[in-house]
Design a protein around this motif. Structure first.
Motif, PDB file in Angstrom:
ATOM      1  N   ILE A 185      18.044  -3.974   8.309  1.00 18.00           N
ATOM      2  CA  ILE A 185      16.939  -4.180   9.242  1.00 18.00           C
ATOM      3  C   ILE A 185      15.812  -4.877   8.497  1.00 18.00           C
ATOM      4  O   ILE A 185      15.447  -4.471   7.394  1.00 18.00           O
ATOM      5  N   ALA A 186      15.282  -5.928   9.108  1.00 18.84           N
ATOM      6  CA  ALA A 186      14.140  -6.654   8.535  1.00 18.84           C
ATOM      7  C   ALA A 186      12.916  -6.397   9.402  1.00 18.84           C
ATOM      8  O   ALA A 186      12.961  -6.579  10.618  1.00 18.84           O
ATOM      9  N   ILE A 187      11.846  -5.986   8.763  1.00 16.64           N
ATOM     10  CA  ILE A 187      10.566  -5.787   9.446  1.00 16.64           C
ATOM     11  C   ILE A 187       9.673  -6.950   9.047  1.00 16.64           C
ATOM     12  O   ILE A 187       9.415  -7.156   7.859  1.00 16.64           O
ATOM     13  N   LYS A 188       9.231  -7.717  10.036  1.00 21.13           N
ATOM     14  CA  LYS A 188       8.337  -8.859   9.804  1.00 21.13           C
ATOM     15  C   LYS A 188       6.957  -8.485  10.325  1.00 21.13           C
ATOM     16  O   LYS A 188       6.675  -8.607  11.512  1.00 21.13           O
ATOM     17  N   PRO A 189       6.077  -8.022   9.442  1.00 20.09           N
ATOM     18  CA  PRO A 189       4.757  -7.574   9.893  1.00 20.09           C
ATOM     19  C   PRO A 189       3.870  -8.719  10.386  1.00 20.09           C
ATOM     20  O   PRO A 189       3.829  -9.780   9.769  1.00 20.09           O
ATOM     21  N   GLN A 190       3.195  -8.472  11.489  1.00 22.72           N
ATOM     22  CA  GLN A 190       2.137  -9.364  11.950  1.00 22.72           C
ATOM     23  C   GLN A 190       0.793  -8.887  11.405  1.00 22.72           C
ATOM     24  O   GLN A 190      -0.144  -9.659  11.294  1.00 22.72           O
ATOM     25  N   ILE A 191       0.724  -7.598  11.082  1.00 24.85           N
ATOM     26  CA  ILE A 191      -0.502  -6.999  10.549  1.00 24.85           C
ATOM     27  C   ILE A 191      -0.116  -6.182   9.325  1.00 24.85           C
ATOM     28  O   ILE A 191       0.829  -5.389   9.381  1.00 24.85           O
ATOM     29  N   ILE A 192      -0.839  -6.372   8.237  1.00 20.55           N
ATOM     30  CA  ILE A 192      -0.658  -5.524   7.062  1.00 20.55           C
ATOM     31  C   ILE A 192      -2.039  -5.170   6.527  1.00 20.55           C
ATOM     32  O   ILE A 192      -2.873  -6.054   6.325  1.00 20.55           O
ATOM     33  N   THR A 193      -2.283  -3.886   6.412  1.00 19.33           N
ATOM     34  CA  THR A 193      -3.581  -3.405   5.942  1.00 19.33           C
ATOM     35  C   THR A 193      -3.348  -2.353   4.871  1.00 19.33           C
ATOM     36  O   THR A 193      -2.284  -1.738   4.800  1.00 19.33           O
ATOM     37  N   GLY A 194      -4.368  -2.161   4.061  1.00 22.97           N
ATOM     38  CA  GLY A 194      -4.250  -1.148   3.025  1.00 22.97           C
ATOM     39  C   GLY A 194      -5.598  -0.643   2.596  1.00 22.97           C
ATOM     40  O   GLY A 194      -6.624  -1.304   2.807  1.00 22.97           O
ATOM     41  N   ILE A 195      -5.569   0.544   1.984  1.00 23.63           N
ATOM     42  CA  ILE A 195      -6.785   1.121   1.420  1.00 23.63           C
ATOM     43  C   ILE A 195      -6.481   1.638   0.023  1.00 23.63           C
ATOM     44  O   ILE A 195      -5.338   2.027  -0.275  1.00 23.63           O
ATOM     45  N   ARG A 196      -7.483   1.631  -0.800  1.00 25.17           N
ATOM     46  CA  ARG A 196      -7.402   2.246  -2.120  1.00 25.17           C
ATOM     47  C   ARG A 196      -8.453   3.357  -2.163  1.00 25.17           C
ATOM     48  O   ARG A 196      -9.604   3.144  -1.800  1.00 25.17           O
ATOM     49  N   LEU A 197      -8.021   4.537  -2.565  1.00 30.77           N
ATOM     50  CA  LEU A 197      -8.911   5.684  -2.709  1.00 30.77           C
ATOM     51  C   LEU A 197      -9.361   5.733  -4.157  1.00 30.77           C
ATOM     52  O   LEU A 197      -8.545   5.826  -5.072  1.00 30.77           O
ATOM     53  N   LEU A 198     -10.667   5.655  -4.362  1.00 28.54           N
ATOM     54  CA  LEU A 198     -11.238   5.596  -5.700  1.00 28.54           C
ATOM     55  C   LEU A 198     -11.895   6.912  -6.052  1.00 28.54           C
ATOM     56  O   LEU A 198     -12.329   7.668  -5.182  1.00 28.54           O
TER      57      LEU A 198
END
Length: 130
Positions: free
Chosen positions: A116-129
């Motif tokens: 299965i291939a997932i082609k993201p239209q949206i990719i977000t991320g957070i870093r906890l400091l």
């Protein structure tokens, strides 16, 4: 908390092998842990014939899913989390299926004949400091 760029999110996602796929099953959210690889801004997972995600991605247009991976330190309360949202579809090209089967060994036992291939239209991320 620091928001990540899409490029940073892709880099972090490519650096881990385990995540969770979220999809709809019986009109309700379903979550499954899976291992993955990242290839050309696609998230690749393997599955088997009887799995809920395989049945849903086999439809002509695929399905909308979220994929989440993270690396968190519960003691220091630091780490990161990436969420990718997009279309998941079965990979039908025999050469691609063969290549991914060689590159991605499933964690679960048994036959995992579907890719299965997932082609993201949206990719977000957070870093906890700290």
């Amino acid at each position: 908390m620091l928001e990540l760029t899409p490029a940073e999110s892709w880099q972090l996602l490519a650096g881990v092998t385990l995540g969770r796929i979220v999809f709809t099953q019986h009109a309700m959210p379903a979550i499954r842990p899976v291992n993955h690889l990242v290839d050309d801004q696609a998230i690749i997972i393997r599955s088997h014939l009887g799995s809920a995600i395989t049945a849903r991605t086999g439809v002509r247009d695929g399905i909308v899913v979220c994929y989440e991976a993270d690396e968190l330190d519960p003691v220091r309360h630091t780490g990161w989390s990436v969420i990718a949202t997009g279309m998941a579809r079965l990979v039908h090209d025999p050469a691609a299926v063969s290549r991914y089967k060689q590159l991605l060994e499933p964690w679960a036992t048994g036959r995992m004949d579907y890719v299965i291939a997932i082609k993201p239209q949206i990719i977000t991320g957070i870093r906890l400091l700290e």
